[in-house]
Design a protein around this motif. Structure first.
Motif, PDB file in Angstrom:
ATOM      1  N   LEU A   2       9.925   7.655  14.061  1.00  0.00           N
ATOM      2  CA  LEU A   2       8.704   8.432  13.893  1.00  0.00           C
ATOM      3  C   LEU A   2       9.024   9.811  13.328  1.00  0.00           C
ATOM      4  O   LEU A   2      10.053  10.398  13.659  1.00  0.00           O
ATOM      5  CB  LEU A   2       7.992   8.597  15.239  1.00  0.00           C
ATOM      6  N   PRO A   3       8.122  10.343  12.474  1.00  0.00           N
ATOM      7  CA  PRO A   3       8.357  11.689  11.961  1.00  0.00           C
ATOM      8  C   PRO A   3       8.238  12.722  13.082  1.00  0.00           C
ATOM      9  O   PRO A   3       7.525  12.514  14.064  1.00  0.00           O
ATOM     10  CB  PRO A   3       7.239  11.881  10.922  1.00  0.00           C
ATOM     11  N   GLU A   4       8.953  13.826  12.918  1.00  0.00           N
ATOM     12  CA  GLU A   4       8.899  14.896  13.908  1.00  0.00           C
ATOM     13  C   GLU A   4       7.511  15.536  13.899  1.00  0.00           C
ATOM     14  O   GLU A   4       6.923  15.756  12.846  1.00  0.00           O
ATOM     15  CB  GLU A   4       9.949  15.957  13.566  1.00  0.00           C
ATOM     16  N   ARG A   5       6.996  15.793  15.074  1.00  0.00           N
ATOM     17  CA  ARG A   5       5.672  16.399  15.174  1.00  0.00           C
ATOM     18  C   ARG A   5       5.765  17.889  14.921  1.00  0.00           C
ATOM     19  O   ARG A   5       6.678  18.553  15.401  1.00  0.00           O
ATOM     20  CB  ARG A   5       5.067  16.143  16.544  1.00  0.00           C
ATOM     21  N   THR A   6       4.787  18.402  14.202  1.00  0.00           N
ATOM     22  CA  THR A   6       4.727  19.818  13.888  1.00  0.00           C
ATOM     23  C   THR A   6       3.402  20.365  14.378  1.00  0.00           C
ATOM     24  O   THR A   6       2.357  19.763  14.163  1.00  0.00           O
ATOM     25  CB  THR A   6       4.827  20.034  12.360  1.00  0.00           C
TER      26      THR A   6
END
Length: 92
Positions: A2-6
């Motif tokens: 999963l992409p890193e949350r920003t």
């Protein structure tokens, strides 16, 4: 993976093009809402029907998604911008 949350500001969230997607803003994170299942929609429709009947001639009114609901904690000032499946509004 999963992409890193920003985290983004509420102003950045409001500037996003939301015409094509259903988005929510919770604690600085933007959440993309996926399409509900057929069974979910059936259940929601049944609940909405009961709510509509129950609140007939009362001061509260039920609504179903998509409809933006902005919840704000007084001490924080940063709102949660959500689209619940069903809500009842009593304070117009």
């Amino acid at each position: 993976m999963l992409p890193e949350r920003t985290k983004v500001s509420y102003e950045e969230f409001l500037s996003l093009n939301q015409a094509d997607e259903r988005l929510e803003y919770i604690e600085g994170e933007v959440c993309l809402l996926v399409s509900p299942s057929v069974e979910h929609q059936r259940t929601l429709l049944n609940i909405a029907f009961v709510f509509k009947s129950y609140f007939k001639r009362k001061s509260c009114e039920p609504f179903i998604a998509p409809l933006d609901l902005i919840l704000r904690k007084e001490e924080e000032g940063v709102p949660h911008h959500v689209q619940p499946d069903i809500m009842v509004i009593c304070d117009k």
